[in-house]
Design a protein around this motif. Structure first.
Motif, PDB file in Angstrom:
ATOM      1  N   GLY A  59       0.713  -1.233  -0.120  1.00  0.00           N
ATOM      2  CA  GLY A  59       0.052   0.070   0.085  1.00  0.00           C
ATOM      3  C   GLY A  59       0.832   1.231  -0.077  1.00  0.00           C
ATOM      4  O   GLY A  59       0.439   2.186  -0.019  1.00  0.00           O
ATOM      5  N   CYS A  60       2.145   1.085  -0.128  1.00  0.00           N
ATOM      6  CA  CYS A  60       3.155   2.375  -0.217  1.00  0.00           C
ATOM      7  C   CYS A  60       3.065   3.103  -1.355  1.00  0.00           C
ATOM      8  O   CYS A  60       2.665   2.237  -2.242  1.00  0.00           O
ATOM      9  N   TYR A  61       2.994   4.222  -1.348  1.00  0.00           N
ATOM     10  CA  TYR A  61       3.042   5.194  -2.662  1.00  0.00           C
ATOM     11  C   TYR A  61       4.275   5.138  -3.530  1.00  0.00           C
ATOM     12  O   TYR A  61       5.291   5.527  -2.696  1.00  0.00           O
ATOM     13  N   ILE A  62       4.396   4.805  -4.503  1.00  0.00           N
ATOM     14  CA  ILE A  62       5.631   4.955  -5.355  1.00  0.00           C
ATOM     15  C   ILE A  62       5.578   6.028  -5.999  1.00  0.00           C
ATOM     16  O   ILE A  62       4.711   6.039  -7.254  1.00  0.00           O
ATOM     17  N   ASN A  63       6.411   7.360  -6.181  1.00  0.00           N
ATOM     18  CA  ASN A  63       6.438   8.254  -6.834  1.00  0.00           C
ATOM     19  C   ASN A  63       7.662   8.373  -7.917  1.00  0.00           C
ATOM     20  O   ASN A  63       8.260   7.301  -8.067  1.00  0.00           O
ATOM     21  N   ASP A  64       7.685   9.458  -8.792  1.00  0.00           N
ATOM     22  CA  ASP A  64       8.706   9.285  -9.511  1.00  0.00           C
ATOM     23  C   ASP A  64      10.026   9.552  -9.093  1.00  0.00           C
ATOM     24  O   ASP A  64      11.161   9.028  -9.934  1.00  0.00           O
ATOM     25  N   HIS A  65      10.289   9.486  -7.806  1.00  0.00           N
ATOM     26  CA  HIS A  65      11.701   9.411  -7.310  1.00  0.00           C
ATOM     27  C   HIS A  65      11.903   8.064  -6.481  1.00  0.00           C
ATOM     28  O   HIS A  65      13.038   7.694  -5.885  1.00  0.00           O
ATOM     29  N   SER A  66      11.181   6.764  -6.919  1.00  0.00           N
ATOM     30  CA  SER A  66      11.507   5.595  -6.344  1.00  0.00           C
ATOM     31  C   SER A  66      12.476   4.835  -7.323  1.00  0.00           C
ATOM     32  O   SER A  66      12.730   5.451  -8.544  1.00  0.00           O
ATOM     33  N   VAL A  67      12.828   3.856  -6.713  1.00  0.00           N
ATOM     34  CA  VAL A  67      14.066   3.375  -7.336  1.00  0.00           C
ATOM     35  C   VAL A  67      13.532   2.620  -8.578  1.00  0.00           C
ATOM     36  O   VAL A  67      14.271   2.802  -9.673  1.00  0.00           O
ATOM     37  N   ILE A  68      12.396   1.959  -8.877  1.00  0.00           N
ATOM     38  CA  ILE A  68      11.842   1.507  -9.998  1.00  0.00           C
ATOM     39  C   ILE A  68      12.112   2.558 -10.925  1.00  0.00           C
ATOM     40  O   ILE A  68      12.355   2.397 -12.194  1.00  0.00           O
ATOM     41  N   ALA A  69      11.066   3.566 -10.742  1.00  0.00           N
ATOM     42  CA  ALA A  69      10.887   5.071 -11.792  1.00  0.00           C
ATOM     43  C   ALA A  69      12.233   5.253 -12.056  1.00  0.00           C
ATOM     44  O   ALA A  69      12.414   5.704 -13.452  1.00  0.00           O
ATOM     45  N   LYS A  70      13.247   5.650 -11.249  1.00  0.00           N
ATOM     46  CA  LYS A  70      14.507   6.318 -11.573  1.00  0.00           C
ATOM     47  C   LYS A  70      15.318   5.310 -12.468  1.00  0.00           C
ATOM     48  O   LYS A  70      16.082   5.618 -13.494  1.00  0.00           O
ATOM     49  N   THR A  71      15.002   3.988 -12.383  1.00  0.00           N
ATOM     50  CA  THR A  71      15.827   3.013 -12.764  1.00  0.00           C
ATOM     51  C   THR A  71      15.276   2.738 -14.316  1.00  0.00           C
ATOM     52  O   THR A  71      16.225   2.715 -15.345  1.00  0.00           O
ATOM     53  N   ILE A  72      14.172   2.659 -14.365  1.00  0.00           N
ATOM     54  CA  ILE A  72      13.514   2.205 -15.900  1.00  0.00           C
ATOM     55  C   ILE A  72      13.457   3.627 -16.763  1.00  0.00           C
ATOM     56  O   ILE A  72      13.543   3.477 -17.940  1.00  0.00           O
ATOM     57  N   ILE A  73      13.081   4.674 -16.170  1.00  0.00           N
ATOM     58  CA  ILE A  73      13.031   5.805 -16.953  1.00  0.00           C
ATOM     59  C   ILE A  73      14.217   6.947 -16.698  1.00  0.00           C
ATOM     60  O   ILE A  73      14.660   7.371 -18.117  1.00  0.00           O
ATOM     61  N   ASN A  74      14.370   7.026 -15.632  1.00  0.00           N
ATOM     62  CA  ASN A  74      15.325   8.578 -15.497  1.00  0.00           C
ATOM     63  C   ASN A  74      16.649   8.101 -15.756  1.00  0.00           C
ATOM     64  O   ASN A  74      17.607   9.151 -15.861  1.00  0.00           O
ATOM     65  N   ASP A  75      17.234   7.175 -15.419  1.00  0.00           N
ATOM     66  CA  ASP A  75      18.497   6.900 -15.441  1.00  0.00           C
ATOM     67  C   ASP A  75      19.103   6.018 -16.479  1.00  0.00           C
ATOM     68  O   ASP A  75      19.211   6.527 -17.608  1.00  0.00           O
ATOM     69  N   THR A  76      19.423   4.524 -16.327  1.00  0.00           N
ATOM     70  CA  THR A  76      20.088   3.919 -17.366  1.00  0.00           C
ATOM     71  C   THR A  76      19.514   2.704 -18.032  1.00  0.00           C
ATOM     72  O   THR A  76      20.281   2.351 -19.115  1.00  0.00           O
ATOM     73  N   ALA A  77      18.596   2.311 -17.383  1.00  0.00           N
ATOM     74  CA  ALA A  77      18.026   0.946 -17.945  1.00  0.00           C
ATOM     75  C   ALA A  77      17.587   0.932 -19.142  1.00  0.00           C
ATOM     76  O   ALA A  77      18.166   0.120 -20.197  1.00  0.00           O
ATOM     77  N   VAL A  78      16.746   1.628 -19.784  1.00  0.00           N
ATOM     78  CA  VAL A  78      16.266   1.805 -20.990  1.00  0.00           C
ATOM     79  C   VAL A  78      17.339   2.667 -21.997  1.00  0.00           C
ATOM     80  O   VAL A  78      17.732   1.984 -23.117  1.00  0.00           O
ATOM     81  N   LYS A  79      17.828   3.477 -21.518  1.00  0.00           N
ATOM     82  CA  LYS A  79      18.662   4.395 -22.197  1.00  0.00           C
ATOM     83  C   LYS A  79      19.968   3.790 -22.825  1.00  0.00           C
ATOM     84  O   LYS A  79      20.391   3.941 -23.497  1.00  0.00           O
TER      85      LYS A  79
END
Length: 371
Positions: A59-79
């Protein structure tokens, strides 16, 4: 947190690794260190992703600063095409496919922008038809579709490729691949700059096309020069009969030898390939449109390069047969060993040069056929 700390310390110890350098194996140590750090970093990423997935289920809220969001979108995983991490995220957190960055780009937009073919294939295999259709149809905050991101050329993608014509062929292949999957109305969809995907492709690839045209013409000049020299040399040699002519009968001295008839076939084959090699000349009449970089020009390059390679190989074969004919195969053991070694070295050299020059375009046709 204990598991995270243990893995972090293991990553630090992996940088030290076994003392290969003390035994003179510093190169092996570097390979071992990189492999260990890669495996441990992947384990750490999996652990963090699983912990956050459990937190989400609680039930925890995950925002754009979460590990998953930053890993898949903001940092390196896809890029950077780290498909192992992307695969774990999609397995543990299927809802992560809905993440977008601050500009409204989703995971497929980033894969298209950075030309990550492996991520694209992973998404196609993991996502259903409806989900894939949905993320393809998404538009970012500047009105760019997936096709716009594929159309825009950026030096950050394909930066390890130095052959401009090959790079242009890959760009065209990538654009056409996503064009076949995009909705029809996206072809005429204009972004905030008022450009369609086709217009954006033409505008951003002008310099790359110029560089590709320059490379192709320089290559054509080189091939024509080399093939002309080979053809001229062998055309003259074809009428210079080994051993000369008999002064009384006027017939070739070695006409009665069976090896003389065997010499004509390699000569004929060599001339055929020498004639095919200058077929690169019509490239000057090409319009150098995007579609020609997609198929016609790479195919011509492979045909002409292969013809030149075969011409060189048959030139060596003709020379060897003529030498054996003149000497009637009468060589010492050292002579045979030296001759065979020289032939093998020459053939291996030709093959290595051929593979080095032609491999990028063979690989490109592999993309066309199997991906």
């Amino acid at each position: 947190m204990a598991n995270v700390a243990e893995l972090s310390s293991e990553i630090g110890r992996a940088a030290i690794g076994p003392r290969f350098d003390e035994q003179g194996f510093s190169y092996l140590r570097k390979i071992y260190d990189e492999k260990q750090k890669h495996e441990l970093a992947l384990k750490l990423a999996k652990l963090l992703i699983k912990r956050e997935s459990v937190c989400m289920q609680g039930g925890c809220y995950i925002n754009d600063h979460s590990v998953i969001a930053k890993t898949i979108i903001n940092d390196t995983a896809v890029k950077h095409g780290i498909i192992e991490v992307v695969d774990v995220i999609l397995e543990e957190c299927p809802w992560a496919i809905e993440f977008v960055d601050e500009n409204g780009k989703n995971i497929l937009h980033l894969a298209a922008e950075f030309c990550q073919l492996r991520v694209f294939h992973l998404l196609k295999s993991k996502l259903g038809f409806l989900t894939m259709t949905k993320i393809i149809a998404n538009v970012d905050r500047k009105g760019n579709t997936t096709l716009h991101f594929a159309a825009k050329f950026d030096d950050r993608r394909q930066n390890k490729i130095h052959i401009s014509a090959y790079k242009m062929a890959l760009e065209t292949h990538w654009f056409k691949k996503l064009k076949g999957l995009s909705p029809t109305h996206h072809l005429q969809f204009r972004n905030s700059d008022g450009k369609t995907a086709n217009e954006l492709f033409d505008d951003t690839h002008k310099q790359l096309i110029k560089d590709g045209v320059k490379w192709i013409k320089n290559t054509a000049n080189t091939i024509m020069l080399v093939s002309t020299l080979i053809a001229t040399m062998n055309f003259t040699a074809a009428f210079a009969v080994p051993g000369g002519y008999h002064q009384v009968t006027g017939l070739p001295i070695f006409a009665s030898k069976t090896r003389d008839s065997q010499l004509s076939m390699p000569i004929l084959q060599q001339h055929c390939f020498s004639v095919l090699a200058p077929l690169e000349a019509p490239v000057y009449l090409s319009r150098f449109h995007m579609d020609e970089f997609y198929f016609n020009l790479p195919l011509k390059y492979i045909m002409v390069g292969s013809s030149l390679f075969c011409s060189a190989i048959y030139t060596v074969a003709v020379f060897v047969q003529a030498l054996i004919l003149v000497n009637n195969g009468d060589f010492t053991t050292i002579g045979w060993c030296f001759g065979i070694s020289a032939i093998i070295a020459a053939v291996i050299l030709f093959i290595l040069v051929y593979v080095d020059v032609m491999f990028p375009f063979f690989r490109y046709f592999g993309y066309l056929l199997f991906e």
